[in-house]
Design an enzyme around this catalytic site. Structure first.
Site, PDB file in Angstrom:
ATOM      1  CG  ASP A  29      -1.983   0.954   1.258  1.00 23.88           C
ATOM      2  OD1 ASP A  29      -1.993   1.830   0.390  1.00 23.88           O
ATOM      3  OD2 ASP A  29      -2.851   0.856   2.135  1.00 23.88           O
ATOM      4  CB  CYS A  65      -6.092   2.785  -0.836  1.00 24.57           C
ATOM      5  SG  CYS A  65      -4.926   3.747   0.091  1.00 24.57           S
ATOM      6  CG  ASP A 294      -2.648   0.504  -2.800  1.00 19.93           C
ATOM      7  OD1 ASP A 294      -1.539   1.078  -2.721  1.00 19.93           O
ATOM      8  OD2 ASP A 294      -3.477   0.520  -1.876  1.00 19.93           O
TER       9      ASP A 294
END
Ligand code: NAG
Ligand code: NAG
Ligand code: NAG
Ligand code: NAG
Ligand code: NAG
Ligand code: NAG
Length: 500
Positions: A29, A65, A294
């Site tokens: 992430d 995200c 992401d």
């Protein structure tokens, strides 16, 4: 007699074995690739990159995200999955998503006989009461361990197949690793499996495991030519003060930079442990490992603080490393790839034809194709999300601004009119970006990444009007495209090459 038993055993096992490949997807992430975000990943390098292919032109459909994860799971562009932003009424784990969720690649694989496993951060609002609560297990997963809510390292709840389990003091990346190792150890040869490991690292608050604290105490933020320079000829949000950031802010950028690296070390350990477990269970040779993020991240570029949500390479370009059966080793592939290609790639490798409705295309491995591609990136700016600190001078406009805090010297990270769409146009000789903003000025930015890799010079007013027009038309058409046939280079390319 013995040979008869042996013969029956062999016959039995060959009848019950499903030889289709397994998949392990590791999804971090906020891990950038342009600022050295992969430098600490020694095990990813050793066990995935050296044994597989690194994609040097890998991008996401949206540098944030929830929309990006929705794209990865469905193979759809943001305008087709309608997860616009990170909030529930912006589609993040909202009602429309729950209809789409039955059509993720996980659902298709599960229906075809795969064991499917998820551990870690899912769509940001998963598990919250108004989104259905942690008792809800998303369809498509035979073994689900989704984090309730957004990125944290301690003090979180995981839904273990619908049973909410709270932990205060177990480091989340290690918990995800242990679940993944246990799942692999439980596999038998009767069914192939697909697993997603989605640790929140290196997302804010960038908390390393105690064993990795200070591992990079001497590391400082990368300072490319675009570091802390005033944004010249860029869209409104980037011109907000302070610009450049004051000297007093720079040690904080260094701290963030090294904490991110430290928080990634446990992810890197997880990769080694997963590979070792696959190997110990004779599964490694028949397993594809896919490592990606992401979205990217910026730290100090054009006098911004630290965040994503911008159209520059730091934010939209991500790591993508893949190893597996018949994939070239130690190889760098420059073909342009988007995160919406992952779902159809996995389906195709599993022997399933991707549905026509999917916007992405299966990756063509080992060909280093001189493929031309126009990749669409969409971002829908947020406001009114309660993140404008009342001590900031712009608190009067908290309807339209977001992420403005005194500890950032009130430099805002988002605004409603930070809404844009870009074309990232790549071929053997072309390396362009064209972005159009939905703001009062209809602001445009255009960069030639071949001559200007740090995106210092906006050339939108320097190119021939016919070229500008072509990008404008193509972008407009891409913004409503549906399905791979339609979303891939919908307009014929005018002969751009002579111009650059
Ligand atoms: C890949 O390259 C690395 C570094 O050059 C080397 O150590 C390794 O043996 C290579 N691996 C393979 C599978 O070729
Ligand atoms: C997220 O998107 C929705 C739908 O476009 C919008 O109404 C909402 O304002 C956005 N969220 C925020 C916090 O701006
Ligand atoms: C843990 O999280 C809960 C809810 O998010 C919060 O109320 C609590 O203060 C947190 N505890 C600690 C020790 O951070
Ligand atoms: C693996 O199997 C054991 C024993 O049945 C079980 O307790 C454990 O939860 C399983 N692991 C996972 C990740 O499903
Ligand atoms: C950091 O730099 C100092 C001074 O150069 C050195 O003594 C120390 O060993 C370095 N620490 C690490 C963790 O590299
Ligand atoms: C963008 O939004 C801000 C905040 O509402 C406003 O002050 C500014 O004029 C807008 N700029 C453009 C170019 O739309």
């Amino acid at each position: 007699m013995l040979s008869f038993i042996l013969f029956s055993l062999i016959l039995h096992s060959s009848l019950c074995e499903d030889k289709r490949p397994n998949f392990v997807i590791i999804l971090t992430d906020d891990q950038d690739v342009t600022l050295g975000g992969m430098t600490p990943m020694k095990n990813v390098q050793r066990f995935i990159a050296n044994e597989g292919t690194t994609f040097a032109n890998s991008y996401v459909t949206s540098p944030i995200c929830c929309p990006s994860r929705a794209s990865l799971l469905t193979g759809l562009h943001v305008h087709n999955h309608l997860t616009w932003n990170n909030s529930l009424h912006g589609g993040c784990y909202g009602r429309y998503w729950k209809r789409l969720e039955t059509k993720t690649f996980a659902g298709t694989l599960k229906a075809s006989g795969y064991n499917t496993f998820y551990a870690g951060k899912y769509l940001n609002n998963y598990g919250f009461k108004d989104a259905g609560g942690p008792e809800l297990v998303p369809p498509g997963w035979s073994d689900f361990h989704g984090l309730v809510g957004n990125s944290v390292y301690y003090n979180y709840t995981i839904s273990n197949n619908g049973v909410p389990t709270h932990s205060n003091d177990l480091y989340l990346t290690d918990v995800i690793r242990d679940l993944g190792v246990s799942f692999i150890e439980n596999q038998t040869e009767s069914r192939p499996f697909m697993m997603v490991l989605a640790p929140p690292a290196p997302h804010q608050p960038f908390t390393p495991a105690p064993r990795h604290k200070d591992a990079f105490s001497n590391v400082t933020a990368v300072k490319h030519p675009n570091f802390n320079v005033r944004a010249e000829n860029k869209h409104w949000l980037l011109t907000m003060p302070p610009s450049p950031l004051p000297e007093t802010m720079l040690p904080e950028l260094d701290r963030v930079y090294r904490s991110r690296w430290e928080s990634l070390l446990s992810v890197d350990e997880m990769v080694a442990d997963i590979v070792e477990t696959l190997d110990n269970n004779n599964l490694l040779d028949n397993t594809y490992l896919i490592y990606t993020s992401d979205n990217g991240y910026h730290i100090g570029q054009f006098s911004q603080v630290y965040d994503k949500r911008q159209p520059y390479e730091s934010d939209i370009k991500v790591p993508l490393v893949i190893r597996g059966p018949n994939i070239a080793k130690n190889y760098t592939d420059v073909q342009p790839v988007l995160n919406i290609d992952i779902a159809p790639t996995i389906l195709e490798l599993a022997g399933i034809k991707p549905p026509k409705s999917v916007d992405g295309k299966p990756i063509q491995f080992n060909q280093n194709m001189d493929r031309e591609r126009n990749m669409l990136v969409e971002y829908y700016g947020e406001g009114r999300d309660g993140t404008v600190d009342p001590h900031c001078p712009w608190a009067y406009d908290k309807e339209n601004l977001a992420q403005c805090y005194p500890q950032y010297d009130c430099k805002c990270q988002d605004a409603r009119n930070n809404t844009y769409a870009c074309l990232r146009h790549i071929s053997h000789r072309i390396n362009m970006k064209y972005c159009a903003f939905a703001d009062e000025q209809n602001f445009k930015e255009m960069y030639n990444l071949n001559s200007d890799p740090y995106e210092m010079k906006n050339i939108v007013n320097d190119v021939f009007p016919s070229i500008r027009h072509w990008y404008k038309l193509t972008l407009t058409q891409m913004l409503t495209c549906k399905g791979a046939d339609n979303c891939d280079n919908p307009l014929e390319n005018p002969k751009l090459i002579s111009v650059f």
